[in-house]
Scaffold this active site. Structure first.
Site, PDB file in Angstrom:
ATOM      1  N   GLY A 212       9.754 -46.743 -13.214  1.00  0.00           N
ATOM      2  CA  GLY A 212       8.760 -47.677 -12.421  1.00  0.00           C
ATOM      3  C   GLY A 212       9.255 -48.318 -11.393  1.00  0.00           C
ATOM      4  O   GLY A 212      10.561 -49.122 -11.528  1.00  0.00           O
TER       5      GLY A 212
ATOM      6  N   GLU B 262      16.093 -48.487 -18.097  1.00  0.00           N
ATOM      7  CA  GLU B 262      16.974 -47.976 -19.503  1.00  0.00           C
ATOM      8  C   GLU B 262      16.903 -46.420 -19.188  1.00  0.00           C
ATOM      9  O   GLU B 262      17.963 -45.398 -19.572  1.00  0.00           O
ATOM     10  CB  GLU B 262      16.333 -48.416 -20.475  1.00  0.00           C
ATOM     11  CG  GLU B 262      14.816 -48.124 -20.692  1.00  0.00           C
ATOM     12  CD  GLU B 262      14.041 -47.925 -22.037  1.00  0.00           C
ATOM     13  OE1 GLU B 262      12.931 -48.084 -21.886  1.00  0.00           O
ATOM     14  OE2 GLU B 262      14.547 -47.658 -22.825  1.00  0.00           O
TER      15      GLU B 262
ATOM     16  N   ILE C  30      10.534 -54.793 -14.335  1.00  0.00           N
ATOM     17  CA  ILE C  30       9.910 -55.986 -14.461  1.00  0.00           C
ATOM     18  C   ILE C  30       9.955 -56.514 -16.056  1.00  0.00           C
ATOM     19  O   ILE C  30       9.879 -57.659 -16.317  1.00  0.00           O
ATOM     20  CB  ILE C  30       8.505 -55.823 -14.251  1.00  0.00           C
ATOM     21  CG1 ILE C  30       7.774 -54.946 -15.136  1.00  0.00           C
ATOM     22  CG2 ILE C  30       8.234 -55.667 -12.560  1.00  0.00           C
ATOM     23  CD1 ILE C  30       6.199 -55.154 -14.817  1.00  0.00           C
ATOM     24  N   ASP C  31      10.121 -55.590 -16.918  1.00  0.00           N
ATOM     25  CA  ASP C  31      10.419 -55.869 -18.163  1.00  0.00           C
ATOM     26  C   ASP C  31      11.506 -56.726 -18.814  1.00  0.00           C
ATOM     27  O   ASP C  31      11.433 -57.346 -19.820  1.00  0.00           O
ATOM     28  CB  ASP C  31      10.357 -54.479 -19.132  1.00  0.00           C
ATOM     29  CG  ASP C  31       8.903 -53.756 -19.023  1.00  0.00           C
ATOM     30  OD1 ASP C  31       7.955 -54.405 -18.640  1.00  0.00           O
ATOM     31  OD2 ASP C  31       8.742 -52.864 -19.343  1.00  0.00           O
TER      32      ASP C  31
ATOM     33  N   MET D 277       2.254 -56.413 -19.299  1.00  0.00           N
ATOM     34  CA  MET D 277       3.180 -55.287 -19.563  1.00  0.00           C
ATOM     35  C   MET D 277       4.454 -55.748 -20.451  1.00  0.00           C
ATOM     36  O   MET D 277       4.578 -56.756 -20.579  1.00  0.00           O
ATOM     37  CB  MET D 277       3.698 -54.799 -18.158  1.00  0.00           C
ATOM     38  CG  MET D 277       2.780 -53.816 -17.400  1.00  0.00           C
ATOM     39  SD  MET D 277       3.633 -53.086 -16.038  1.00  0.00           S
ATOM     40  CE  MET D 277       2.109 -52.007 -15.760  1.00  0.00           C
TER      41      MET D 277
ATOM     42  N   GLU E 124       1.544 -55.463 -23.977  1.00  0.00           N
ATOM     43  CA  GLU E 124       0.821 -54.190 -24.034  1.00  0.00           C
ATOM     44  C   GLU E 124       1.393 -53.246 -25.388  1.00  0.00           C
ATOM     45  O   GLU E 124       0.858 -52.611 -26.228  1.00  0.00           O
ATOM     46  CB  GLU E 124       1.107 -53.211 -23.047  1.00  0.00           C
ATOM     47  CG  GLU E 124       2.558 -52.971 -22.700  1.00  0.00           C
ATOM     48  CD  GLU E 124       2.594 -52.221 -21.369  1.00  0.00           C
ATOM     49  OE1 GLU E 124       1.947 -51.418 -20.776  1.00  0.00           O
ATOM     50  OE2 GLU E 124       3.947 -51.925 -21.022  1.00  0.00           O
TER      51      GLU E 124
ATOM     52  N   HIS F 133      -1.017 -52.780 -13.376  1.00  0.00           N
ATOM     53  CA  HIS F 133       0.172 -52.758 -12.375  1.00  0.00           C
ATOM     54  C   HIS F 133       0.026 -53.612 -11.256  1.00  0.00           C
ATOM     55  O   HIS F 133       1.330 -53.780 -10.517  1.00  0.00           O
ATOM     56  CB  HIS F 133       0.102 -51.457 -11.704  1.00  0.00           C
ATOM     57  CG  HIS F 133       0.293 -50.224 -12.612  1.00  0.00           C
ATOM     58  ND1 HIS F 133      -0.596 -49.450 -13.481  1.00  0.00           N
ATOM     59  CD2 HIS F 133       1.335 -49.675 -12.816  1.00  0.00           C
ATOM     60  CE1 HIS F 133       0.079 -48.686 -14.174  1.00  0.00           C
ATOM     61  NE2 HIS F 133       1.189 -48.590 -13.783  1.00  0.00           N
TER      62      HIS F 133
ATOM     63  N   GLN G  13       1.026 -56.558 -11.936  1.00  0.00           N
ATOM     64  CA  GLN G  13       2.286 -57.174 -12.012  1.00  0.00           C
ATOM     65  C   GLN G  13       3.656 -56.619 -11.320  1.00  0.00           C
ATOM     66  O   GLN G  13       4.697 -57.173 -11.591  1.00  0.00           O
ATOM     67  CB  GLN G  13       2.552 -57.236 -13.630  1.00  0.00           C
ATOM     68  CG  GLN G  13       1.489 -57.876 -14.563  1.00  0.00           C
ATOM     69  CD  GLN G  13       1.740 -57.505 -16.018  1.00  0.00           C
ATOM     70  OE1 GLN G  13       2.162 -57.845 -16.839  1.00  0.00           O
ATOM     71  NE2 GLN G  13       0.582 -56.240 -16.390  1.00  0.00           N
ATOM     72  N   ARG G  14       3.473 -55.411 -10.952  1.00  0.00           N
ATOM     73  CA  ARG G  14       4.480 -54.789 -10.397  1.00  0.00           C
ATOM     74  C   ARG G  14       4.323 -54.792  -8.730  1.00  0.00           C
ATOM     75  O   ARG G  14       5.419 -54.214  -8.363  1.00  0.00           O
ATOM     76  CB  ARG G  14       4.760 -53.339 -10.892  1.00  0.00           C
ATOM     77  CG  ARG G  14       5.436 -53.263 -12.184  1.00  0.00           C
ATOM     78  CD  ARG G  14       5.933 -51.906 -12.462  1.00  0.00           C
ATOM     79  NE  ARG G  14       5.345 -50.780 -11.940  1.00  0.00           N
ATOM     80  CZ  ARG G  14       5.301 -49.408 -12.472  1.00  0.00           C
ATOM     81  NH1 ARG G  14       5.635 -49.731 -13.884  1.00  0.00           N
ATOM     82  NH2 ARG G  14       5.101 -48.422 -12.115  1.00  0.00           N
TER      83      ARG G  14
HETATM   84  O1  F6P Z   1       8.343 -50.625 -15.597  1.00  0.00           O
HETATM   85  C1  F6P Z   1       8.180 -50.628 -16.982  1.00  0.00           C
HETATM   86  C2  F6P Z   1       6.553 -50.805 -17.375  1.00  0.00           C
HETATM   87  O2  F6P Z   1       6.187 -51.660 -16.651  1.00  0.00           O
HETATM   88  C3  F6P Z   1       6.197 -50.831 -18.665  1.00  0.00           C
HETATM   89  O3  F6P Z   1       6.158 -52.171 -19.174  1.00  0.00           O
HETATM   90  C4  F6P Z   1       5.012 -50.255 -18.835  1.00  0.00           C
HETATM   91  O4  F6P Z   1       4.548 -49.470 -20.057  1.00  0.00           O
HETATM   92  C5  F6P Z   1       5.186 -49.006 -17.763  1.00  0.00           C
HETATM   93  O5  F6P Z   1       6.042 -49.621 -16.799  1.00  0.00           O
HETATM   94  C6  F6P Z   1       4.148 -48.258 -16.921  1.00  0.00           C
HETATM   95  O6  F6P Z   1       4.354 -47.712 -15.957  1.00  0.00           O
HETATM   96  P1  F6P Z   1       3.726 -46.401 -15.155  1.00  0.00           P
HETATM   97  O7  F6P Z   1       2.245 -46.677 -15.518  1.00  0.00           O
HETATM   98  O8  F6P Z   1       4.227 -46.683 -13.844  1.00  0.00           O
HETATM   99  O9  F6P Z   1       4.159 -45.128 -15.974  1.00  0.00           O
END
Ligand code: F6P
Length: 341
Positions: free
Chosen positions: A10, A102, A125-126, A168, A221, A271, A273-274
């Site tokens: 992500g 990870e 971000i986590d 998230m 979440e 999203h 948050q990202r």
């Molecule tokens: O980057 C980690 C994260 O933000 C998790 O908290 C979340 O579950 C996941 O990405 C969702 O990302 P995507 O919708 O891009 O798969």
């Protein structure tokens, strides 16, 4: 020297500052950088773009990644990791800087053990990657959530409502707890502790009994009720075996409303948050990580991940960093708890 660089998993704010500092250092020392597009997928398909000083001009303040990203796992495709190794040779790479969480750094660890010269840079971000105090992206995300909580406060107060905010955090409650403390949450729920709905409702009632007519509840979440699995938005697994989470905020809101009688609404931040520009902290951390990653490559220190320890940038073993997720420091949760109810 020819250095490859990729961003996997992500996205998060701060990736571009890392790319920029690697390219700038390489340029100063007359080394070449090859951008690999869409994470490990790009190395499987030789989807590459040479990066020069012009390619990284004006990207410091931009969120996302100029290289693109994907959740491709070469170990899930037939001979995928062999293809990666062959392409590494064909492209005549001396080293690869892999920027990921990870999952992507788990792949980097395996490939390093199979003989590739790799250095890792932790992002998410986590903030759940072990071996570093903070990952970049986290600070920006916490600030976004804090601002959203501030906005929800005013409307919650006008309408005498409970606002449940789903944030998230697949495995951990770092965002929920940091943003919850910063935003003045009245309850915070995290994946590290199963939800006790009775406790939540009692705490909210106690708050209302002392005259407060609104409350903010922040929930990660990945939070779940005792003896239940986390709420899924979709059953489908990605290449790293992850489901798509979502919906726990709605479930909790229904329980709160039926048990307390207080009108309850849900906001899922998703999203948001990202996205957007990185905070100053994440720009500086990304820049420092990029410089350190370049130096590790230059010194031939492979199989390492750059890391923030206190205020120093150091290196740790990739293998150690990718063994387990870093769960929330419960001392912090205990501080948040002082303000519940
Ligand atoms: O980057 C980690 C994260 O933000 C998790 O908290 C979340 O579950 C996941 O990405 C969702 O990302 P995507 O919708 O891009 O798969």
């Amino acid at each position: 020297m020819k250095i490859g660089i990729l961003t996997g998993g992500g996205d998060c704010p701060g990736l571009n500052p890392v790319i920029r500092s690697v390219v700038k250092k390489a340029y100063n020392e007359k080394n070449a950088v090859l951008g690999i597009r869409y994470g490990w997928k790009g190395l499987m398909e030789k989807d590459i773009v040479p990066l020069n000083i012009k390619s990284v001009s004006g990207i410091l303040h931009k969120g996302g990644t100029i290289l693109g990203t994907s959740r491709t796992n070469p170990y899930k495709t037939d001979k995928g990791h062999e293809v990666v190794k062959d392409n590494f040779k064909e492209l005549e790479l001396d080293a690869l800087i892999a920027i990921g969480g990870e999952d992507s750094l788990g792949v980097a660890t395996k490939l390093y053990k199979e003989g590739l010269n790799i250095v890792g840079v932790p992002k998410t971000i986590d903030n759940d990657l072990d071996g570093t105090d903070f990952t970049f992206g986290f600070d920006t995300s916490v600030n976004i959530v804090m601002e959203c909580i501030d906005r929800l406060h005013t409307t919650a107060e006008s309408h005498d409502r409970i606002m449940v905010v789903e944030v998230m955090g697949r495995h951990t409650g770092w965002i929920a707890t940091y943003a919850g403390i910063a935003g003045g949450a009245d309850y915070i729920l995290i994946p590290e502790k199963p939800i006790d709905p009775e406790k939540v409702c009692q705490s909210l009632k106690a708050r209302h009994d002392r005259g407060k007519n609104f409350s903010i509840v922040v929930i990660a979440e990945g939070s779940f009720f005792n003896n239940e699995n986390p709420c899924l938005q979709e059953q489908k697994l990605d290449e790293f075996g992850h489901v798509r989470l979502g919906g726990i905020g709605q479930r909790l809101a229904q329980i709160i409303e039926s048990k307390t009688g207080y009108e309850t609404r849900v906001t899922v931040l998703g999203h948001i948050q990202r996205g957007g520009r990185p905070s100053a902290f994440d720009r500086v951390l990304g820049t420092r990580f990029g410089v350190k990653a370049y130096d590790l490559v230059k010194n031939g220190q492979f199989g390492k991940m750059v890391s923030l320890r206190g205020n120093k940038i150091v290196e740790v073993d990739l293998e150690v960093a990718t063994k387990h997720p870093k769960t929330l420091d419960m001392e912090l949760y205990n501080i948040a708890k002082i303000f519940f109810g």
